[in-house]
Design a protein around this motif. Structure first.
Motif, PDB file in Angstrom:
ATOM      1  N   VAL A  86       0.829  -1.206   0.000  1.00 17.17           N
ATOM      2  CA  VAL A  86       0.000   0.000   0.000  1.00 17.17           C
ATOM      3  C   VAL A  86       0.866   1.260   0.000  1.00 17.17           C
ATOM      4  N   GLU A  87       1.932   1.255   0.781  1.00 21.97           N
ATOM      5  CA  GLU A  87       2.804   2.433   0.844  1.00 21.97           C
ATOM      6  C   GLU A  87       3.457   2.731  -0.496  1.00 21.97           C
ATOM      7  N   THR A  88       3.891   1.687  -1.196  1.00 21.06           N
ATOM      8  CA  THR A  88       4.551   1.886  -2.495  1.00 21.06           C
ATOM      9  C   THR A  88       3.554   1.999  -3.641  1.00 21.06           C
ATOM     10  N   GLY A  89       2.362   1.433  -3.446  1.00 20.68           N
ATOM     11  CA  GLY A  89       1.383   1.383  -4.525  1.00 20.68           C
ATOM     12  C   GLY A  89       1.714   0.364  -5.589  1.00 20.68           C
ATOM     13  N   THR A  96       1.932  -3.598  -6.619  1.00 23.45           N
ATOM     14  CA  THR A  96       1.545  -4.968  -6.310  1.00 23.45           C
ATOM     15  C   THR A  96       2.655  -5.937  -6.719  1.00 23.45           C
ATOM     16  N   PRO A  97       2.616  -7.177  -6.217  1.00 19.84           N
ATOM     17  CA  PRO A  97       3.592  -8.171  -6.675  1.00 19.84           C
ATOM     18  C   PRO A  97       3.590  -8.338  -8.194  1.00 19.84           C
ATOM     19  N   ALA A  98       2.412  -8.260  -8.817  1.00 21.17           N
ATOM     20  CA  ALA A  98       2.340  -8.395 -10.272  1.00 21.17           C
ATOM     21  C   ALA A  98       3.102  -7.279 -10.969  1.00 21.17           C
ATOM     22  N   GLU A  99       2.931  -6.058 -10.492  1.00 18.33           N
ATOM     23  CA  GLU A  99       3.629  -4.925 -11.111  1.00 18.33           C
ATOM     24  C   GLU A  99       5.133  -5.002 -10.870  1.00 18.33           C
ATOM     25  N   GLU A 100       5.522  -5.518  -9.736  1.00 20.84           N
ATOM     26  CA  GLU A 100       6.943  -5.733  -9.461  1.00 20.84           C
ATOM     27  C   GLU A 100       7.545  -6.706 -10.470  1.00 20.84           C
ATOM     28  N   MET A 101       6.835  -7.803 -10.743  1.00 14.74           N
ATOM     29  CA  MET A 101       7.324  -8.783 -11.712  1.00 14.74           C
ATOM     30  C   MET A 101       7.333  -8.225 -13.134  1.00 14.74           C
ATOM     31  N   LEU A 102       6.320  -7.460 -13.486  1.00  9.29           N
ATOM     32  CA  LEU A 102       6.283  -6.868 -14.823  1.00  9.29           C
ATOM     33  C   LEU A 102       7.455  -5.925 -15.036  1.00  9.29           C
ATOM     34  N   ALA A 103       7.817  -5.168 -14.007  1.00  8.62           N
ATOM     35  CA  ALA A 103       8.975  -4.284 -14.120  1.00  8.62           C
ATOM     36  C   ALA A 103      10.254  -5.085 -14.351  1.00  8.62           C
ATOM     37  N   LEU A 104      10.383  -6.213 -13.671  1.00  9.17           N
ATOM     38  CA  LEU A 104      11.541  -7.080 -13.887  1.00  9.17           C
ATOM     39  C   LEU A 104      11.534  -7.674 -15.286  1.00  9.17           C
ATOM     40  N   TYR A 105      10.371  -8.099 -15.736  1.00 11.14           N
ATOM     41  CA  TYR A 105      10.238  -8.694 -17.074  1.00 11.14           C
ATOM     42  C   TYR A 105      10.696  -7.709 -18.156  1.00 11.14           C
ATOM     43  N   HIS A 106      10.288  -6.462 -18.023  1.00 12.79           N
ATOM     44  CA  HIS A 106      10.638  -5.452 -19.019  1.00 12.79           C
ATOM     45  C   HIS A 106      12.024  -4.861 -18.766  1.00 12.79           C
ATOM     46  N   GLY A 107      12.641  -5.232 -17.637  1.00  9.60           N
ATOM     47  CA  GLY A 107      13.949  -4.701 -17.295  1.00  9.60           C
ATOM     48  C   GLY A 107      14.992  -5.789 -17.183  1.00  9.60           C
ATOM     49  N   ALA A 108      15.313  -6.176 -15.946  1.00  8.36           N
ATOM     50  CA  ALA A 108      16.421  -7.101 -15.692  1.00  8.36           C
ATOM     51  C   ALA A 108      16.233  -8.467 -16.339  1.00  8.36           C
ATOM     52  N   TRP A 109      14.990  -8.892 -16.528  1.00  8.22           N
ATOM     53  CA  TRP A 109      14.760 -10.207 -17.130  1.00  8.22           C
ATOM     54  C   TRP A 109      14.830 -10.184 -18.659  1.00  8.22           C
ATOM     55  N   ASN A 110      14.913  -9.013 -19.251  1.00 10.01           N
ATOM     56  CA  ASN A 110      15.065  -8.875 -20.714  1.00 10.01           C
ATOM     57  C   ASN A 110      13.986  -9.612 -21.502  1.00 10.01           C
ATOM     58  N   GLY A 111      12.757  -9.503 -21.029  1.00 13.95           N
ATOM     59  CA  GLY A 111      11.646 -10.080 -21.770  1.00 13.95           C
ATOM     60  C   GLY A 111      11.533 -11.587 -21.671  1.00 13.95           C
ATOM     61  N   SER A 112      12.223 -12.199 -20.715  1.00 16.34           N
ATOM     62  CA  SER A 112      12.142 -13.650 -20.502  1.00 16.34           C
ATOM     63  C   SER A 112      11.412 -13.929 -19.201  1.00 16.34           C
ATOM     64  N   ILE A 113      10.556 -14.945 -19.207  1.00 17.53           N
ATOM     65  CA  ILE A 113       9.844 -15.333 -18.004  1.00 17.53           C
ATOM     66  C   ILE A 113      10.653 -16.300 -17.141  1.00 17.53           C
ATOM     67  N   ASP A 114      11.700 -16.911 -17.698  1.00 24.08           N
ATOM     68  CA  ASP A 114      12.411 -17.971 -16.987  1.00 24.08           C
ATOM     69  C   ASP A 114      12.991 -17.544 -15.640  1.00 24.08           C
ATOM     70  N   PRO A 115      13.473 -16.300 -15.483  1.00 20.38           N
ATOM     71  CA  PRO A 115      14.025 -15.937 -14.165  1.00 20.38           C
ATOM     72  C   PRO A 115      13.016 -16.015 -13.017  1.00 20.38           C
ATOM     73  N   VAL A 116      11.714 -16.020 -13.317  1.00 21.25           N
ATOM     74  CA  VAL A 116      10.730 -16.109 -12.235  1.00 21.25           C
ATOM     75  C   VAL A 116      10.904 -17.399 -11.452  1.00 21.25           C
ATOM     76  N   PHE A 117      11.400 -18.452 -12.127  1.00 22.16           N
ATOM     77  CA  PHE A 117      11.541 -19.754 -11.460  1.00 22.16           C
ATOM     78  C   PHE A 117      12.694 -19.770 -10.460  1.00 22.16           C
ATOM     79  N   LYS A 118      13.573 -18.782 -10.557  1.00 19.90           N
ATOM     80  CA  LYS A 118      14.633 -18.637  -9.569  1.00 19.90           C
ATOM     81  C   LYS A 118      14.290 -17.563  -8.557  1.00 19.90           C
ATOM     82  N   ASP A 119      13.871 -16.409  -9.045  1.00 17.74           N
ATOM     83  CA  ASP A 119      13.670 -15.256  -8.173  1.00 17.74           C
ATOM     84  C   ASP A 119      12.449 -15.391  -7.281  1.00 17.74           C
ATOM     85  N   TYR A 120      11.441 -16.180  -7.702  1.00 14.47           N
ATOM     86  CA  TYR A 120      10.198 -16.265  -6.946  1.00 14.47           C
ATOM     87  C   TYR A 120       9.884 -17.669  -6.451  1.00 14.47           C
TER      88      TYR A 120
END
Length: 455
Positions: free
Chosen positions: A424-427, A429-453
């Motif tokens: 709530v303080e940051t506004g 959600t976990p979904a938005e956090e993952m989407l930011a990673l997908y478009h950033g550090a994950w370089n458009g790959s979903i595979d890092p979710v299996f390690k990071d999450y």
């Protein structure tokens, strides 16, 4: 998703027994307990593929490995399909999701210890057989065709029936995961107030726990895709239940609703008999086409209640069903959120005051909106869900503080809300956090979710 109910086989002679069944859930406040359930996706650590039932890195191997901790196996035919210990169990969802159905516990400290112990056991066995587990609301990578079906008879019946009622029933079965909490009521009046308050506020939980933005490796346009698939799964047995807010709502009215939900199966002698679409009312009259002349027992009724999937479900307790599965901190936060709101009278009154004037249309609009916009969704009073969630978390925190349930360090239960307060303080959600990673550090790959999450 529960296995078959157990208990004394008492024949149902009339609707009054079913009403009494619901009434039998009434407990004095000192006997109220917390039952937490969560599901998680298993995957092969090397290939990131879903787990088959058989094989050295399969679900059977997982269930057999867990038995070292004292779990007792339950079988369907030759297949182990669940584990039990004292008052709780580990069971299988249709696509191999592993579910912990926890013991009915007095405090959130006990609940979180239970979750941590279970995840540690799962991790120990999983590391040995090359298996990991992931806490998300929807399968991020695998298609339906790639997802195996577990060998439980009820799942074949549901798989055949689901597509006749909606577009996403199979997605719900095979590719979704949730965390939920089961809570008690003290009387019919207490049940009604808790049911109405929690049903109106399920969209807030959906927003706070939104954690399913991917489908088959790509963003799906939703923050809670799990919540979206429930909108077109089966209109007979899902939704926001407007009748709960009617003036005459009662145990009996919920029984009438459940009687009208079409059946899936009847369980007899270790076998699931397909009666999908048929009426429990006909069953009570001995006129069920699938079992001519036979009448149901209370065990049959208990089984039938497990096949109803509204946002809040009543059996002999109330189940909160609006949240995506998630990381371990949120597995403890979900029961904390609802216990704080519903188990303290002042908190329950304050929460009800916030929602009591909403219309059915406003409640439905909120439920539909949070699928995509989560905390930014507009509430009936023109604020955002983020604003509402801030107030609700304050109420829940006060309710937990008033319970005065302390751990061995003298700490109360309020800290279990910290993950939600951060959201709530940051506004974000976990979904938005993952989407930011997908478009950033994950370089458009979903595979890092299996390690990071992964757990």
């Amino acid at each position: 998703m529960s296995g078959p109910a157990k208990g004394d086989v008492v024949e149902i002679t009339g609707k009054a027994q079913l009403v009494e069944f619901a009434e039998s859930g009434c407990k004095p406040k000192e006997a109220w307990r917390i039952g937490t359930e969560h599901e998680k996706f298993g995957f092969n650590l090397d290939t990131l593929e879903p787990l088959p039932y058989d094989g050295p890195s399969g679900i059977r191997a997982m269930l057999e490995g867990l038995q070292r901790f004292g779990w007792q196996p339950e079988y369907e035919g030759d297949n182990v399909i669940a584990l039990t210990m004292k008052g709780y169990s580990v069971s299988l969802e249709p696509g191999g999701q592993l579910e912990l159905s926890g013991e009915a516990l007095e405090t959130l400290h006990q609940t979180c210890t239970e979750v941590h112990t279970h995840l540690a056991q799962v991790r120990e066995v999983g590391d040995e057989i090359g298996v990991g587990f992931l806490g998300l609301g929807f399968s991020p990578k695998w298609s339906l065709d790639e997802t195996p079906m577990m060998p439980k008879g009820r799942y074949q019946i549901m798989k055949n029936y689901m597509p006749t009622r909606g577009q996403h029933g199979l997605d719900m079965m095979f590719r979704s995961c949730t965390v939920q909490v089961n809570l008690d009521y003290g009387s019919e009046a207490d049940m009604i107030k808790k049911f109405r308050t929690s049903l109106a506020l399920q969209p807030v939980a959906t927003a706070l726990f939104a954690n399913s933005p991917f489908t088959q490796g790509k963003p799906n346009g939703h923050l809670s895709h799990r919540s979206f698939i429930w909108t077109d799964t089966d209109p007979d047995r899902t939704g926001m239940l407007p009748f709960v807010f009617e003036e005459n709502f009662s145990f009996e009215q919920y029984v009438d609703y459940a009687l009208d939900v079409p059946m899936y199966f009847v369980y007899r002698n270790g076998e699931y008999i397909d009666v999908s679409g048929q009426s429990f009312r006909d069953f009570m009259d001995g006129r069920l086409p699938g079992l001519p002349g036979e009448k149901p027992s209370l065990v049959d009724w208990d089984n039938h209640l497990t096949t109803i999937f509204p946002e809040v479900r009543m059996k002999r307790f109330l189940e909160m069903r609006g949240a995506d599965g998630g990381p371990w901190r949120r597995l403890c936060a979900l029961p904390a959120f609802w216990v704080g709101l519903l188990y303290d009278d002042d908190a329950l009154n304050a929460a009800w005051d916030l929602v009591k004037n909403w219309t059915a249309e406003e409640r439905q609009s909120l439920r539909d909106g949070v699928i995509t916009t989560a905390l930014q969704t507009k509430t009936p009073d023109g604020r955002t869900v983020r604003d509402l969630a801030t107030d609700i978390l304050d109420i829940s925190s006060a309710g937990l503080k008033a319970r005065k349930k302390l751990d061995s360090f003298g700490e109360d239960e309020t800290h279990f809300l910290n993950a939600l307060k951060t959201t709530v303080e940051t506004g974000i959600t976990p979904a938005e956090e993952m989407l930011a990673l997908y478009h950033g550090a994950w370089n458009g790959s979903i595979d890092p979710v299996f390690k990071d999450y992964a757990y």
